[in-house]
Design a protein around this motif. Sequence first.
Motif, short mmCIF file in Angstrom:
data_model
loop_
_atom_site.label_atom_id
_atom_site.label_comp_id
_atom_site.label_asym_id
_atom_site.label_seq_id
_atom_site.Cartn_x
_atom_site.Cartn_y
_atom_site.Cartn_z
N TYR A 31 22.46 -22.11 -10.86
CA TYR A 31 23.89 -22.12 -11.12
C TYR A 31 24.72 -21.49 -10.00
O TYR A 31 25.93 -21.65 -9.96
N SER A 32 24.08 -20.78 -9.09
CA SER A 32 24.75 -20.19 -7.93
C SER A 32 23.95 -20.55 -6.68
O SER A 32 23.24 -19.71 -6.13
N PRO A 33 24.04 -21.80 -6.23
CA PRO A 33 23.22 -22.23 -5.09
C PRO A 33 23.50 -21.46 -3.80
O PRO A 33 22.71 -21.50 -2.87
N ALA A 34 24.62 -20.73 -3.73
CA ALA A 34 24.90 -19.94 -2.53
C ALA A 34 23.84 -18.88 -2.32
O ALA A 34 23.63 -18.42 -1.20
N MET A 35 23.13 -18.49 -3.38
CA MET A 35 22.05 -17.52 -3.25
C MET A 35 20.93 -18.08 -2.36
O MET A 35 20.21 -17.32 -1.72
N LEU A 36 20.82 -19.38 -2.30
CA LEU A 36 19.84 -20.05 -1.45
C LEU A 36 20.48 -20.55 -0.15
O LEU A 36 19.90 -21.37 0.54
N ILE B 47 26.79 -12.56 -4.75
CA ILE B 47 25.82 -13.17 -5.66
C ILE B 47 24.51 -12.40 -5.65
O ILE B 47 23.93 -12.12 -6.70
N VAL B 48 24.04 -12.02 -4.48
CA VAL B 48 22.76 -11.30 -4.38
C VAL B 48 22.86 -9.93 -5.05
O VAL B 48 21.99 -9.54 -5.85
N VAL B 49 23.94 -9.19 -4.77
CA VAL B 49 24.10 -7.86 -5.35
C VAL B 49 24.27 -7.94 -6.87
O VAL B 49 23.63 -7.20 -7.62
N SER B 50 25.10 -8.87 -7.34
CA SER B 50 25.30 -8.97 -8.78
C SER B 50 24.02 -9.43 -9.49
O SER B 50 23.71 -8.96 -10.58
N ALA B 51 23.26 -10.31 -8.85
CA ALA B 51 21.99 -10.75 -9.44
C ALA B 51 20.99 -9.60 -9.51
O ALA B 51 20.32 -9.41 -10.53
N LEU B 52 20.90 -8.81 -8.43
CA LEU B 52 19.97 -7.68 -8.43
C LEU B 52 20.35 -6.64 -9.49
O LEU B 52 19.48 -6.15 -10.22
N LEU B 53 21.63 -6.33 -9.58
CA LEU B 53 22.07 -5.37 -10.59
C LEU B 53 21.89 -5.93 -12.01
O LEU B 53 21.54 -5.20 -12.92
N GLY B 54 22.12 -7.23 -12.16
CA GLY B 54 21.91 -7.86 -13.46
C GLY B 54 20.45 -7.83 -13.88
O GLY B 54 20.13 -7.52 -15.04
N ILE B 55 19.58 -8.10 -12.95
CA ILE B 55 18.14 -8.05 -13.24
C ILE B 55 17.73 -6.61 -13.57
O ILE B 55 16.93 -6.37 -14.47
N PHE B 56 18.31 -5.65 -12.86
CA PHE B 56 18.05 -4.24 -13.15
C PHE B 56 18.44 -3.92 -14.59
O PHE B 56 17.68 -3.27 -15.31
N GLY B 57 19.61 -4.38 -15.02
CA GLY B 57 20.06 -4.11 -16.39
C GLY B 57 19.14 -4.71 -17.43
O GLY B 57 18.76 -4.05 -18.40
N VAL B 58 18.77 -5.96 -17.23
CA VAL B 58 17.88 -6.64 -18.18
C VAL B 58 16.50 -5.99 -18.18
O VAL B 58 15.91 -5.75 -19.23
N ALA B 59 15.99 -5.68 -16.99
CA ALA B 59 14.66 -5.06 -16.90
C ALA B 59 14.64 -3.69 -17.56
O ALA B 59 13.69 -3.34 -18.27
N ALA B 60 15.70 -2.89 -17.35
CA ALA B 60 15.76 -1.57 -17.98
C ALA B 60 15.80 -1.71 -19.50
O ALA B 60 15.14 -0.96 -20.22
N ALA B 61 16.57 -2.68 -19.98
CA ALA B 61 16.66 -2.89 -21.43
C ALA B 61 15.32 -3.32 -22.01
O ALA B 61 14.90 -2.81 -23.07
N VAL C 14 27.51 -22.61 0.95
CA VAL C 14 28.06 -21.28 1.19
C VAL C 14 29.43 -21.41 1.83
O VAL C 14 29.61 -22.17 2.78
N THR C 15 30.40 -20.69 1.28
CA THR C 15 31.73 -20.69 1.87
C THR C 15 31.98 -19.44 2.71
O THR C 15 32.79 -19.47 3.62
N SER C 16 31.29 -18.34 2.39
CA SER C 16 31.46 -17.12 3.18
C SER C 16 30.25 -16.21 3.00
O SER C 16 29.49 -16.34 2.04
N VAL C 17 30.11 -15.28 3.93
CA VAL C 17 29.04 -14.29 3.85
C VAL C 17 29.28 -13.39 2.62
O VAL C 17 28.34 -13.01 1.93
N PHE C 18 30.54 -13.08 2.34
CA PHE C 18 30.87 -12.25 1.19
C PHE C 18 30.37 -12.89 -0.10
O PHE C 18 29.88 -12.19 -0.99
N GLN C 19 30.48 -14.21 -0.20
CA GLN C 19 30.02 -14.91 -1.41
C GLN C 19 28.52 -14.70 -1.62
O GLN C 19 28.07 -14.43 -2.73
N VAL C 20 27.75 -14.81 -0.55
CA VAL C 20 26.29 -14.62 -0.65
C VAL C 20 25.97 -13.18 -1.03
O VAL C 20 25.16 -12.92 -1.93
N ILE C 21 26.64 -12.24 -0.39
CA ILE C 21 26.41 -10.82 -0.68
C ILE C 21 26.75 -10.52 -2.14
O ILE C 21 26.01 -9.83 -2.84
#
Length: 175
Positions: free
Chosen positions: A86-91, A104-118, A95-102
């Motif tokens: 759903y967010s192909p910019a991660m691959l 997506i990557v940061v939000s995905a990592l933090l999201g995975i952290f939240g789910v994994a901790a739960a 990609v429209t900008s470097v900020f977009q990739v950053i």
Amino acid sequence: GMGVPTTANYCIMASTCAPILIQLGIGKIPAHFFVFYFGIVADITPPVALAAYAGSAIAKSDPMKTGVNATKLAIAAFIVPYIFAYSPAMLFVDVTSVFQVIQIVVSALLGIFGVAAALNGFLFRPIPRWMRLALVVAGLAMMIPGDATDVVGLAVLAVLVFYQRAMAKKGAATA
């Protein structure tokens, strides 16, 4: 995947499943990454779980329990293919900008952290059920594409982590 070698796994998944995802509107590269990733995850999920069973043989433990524990530990990783579907910019696709990739990557990592901790049930101390549910919601919100969901997920995750940290310090001070 069903425990076949990696190359055969990709050939099977690319020919049977990737075309379906492409017809559903997912790009070619994300669709192929998606099916490859899920094919490989078969190595840690029962009933096949070849990697988990090999680990259980080394540890001399029950193979099925080891496979179930491997799945529990890796359950957050099952969400990753959906993120890049759903967010192909991660691959680095569309990609429209470097900020977009950053972002997506940061939000995905933090999201995975939240789910994994739960799912793990422990952060700085054991997590109560209500907080585990809130961590899952916050983690999933950060994995959904969009700035609004990222901000909401980050805010909830930050509050819960700081609350857990404060309770852990409070518990250590009283002990």
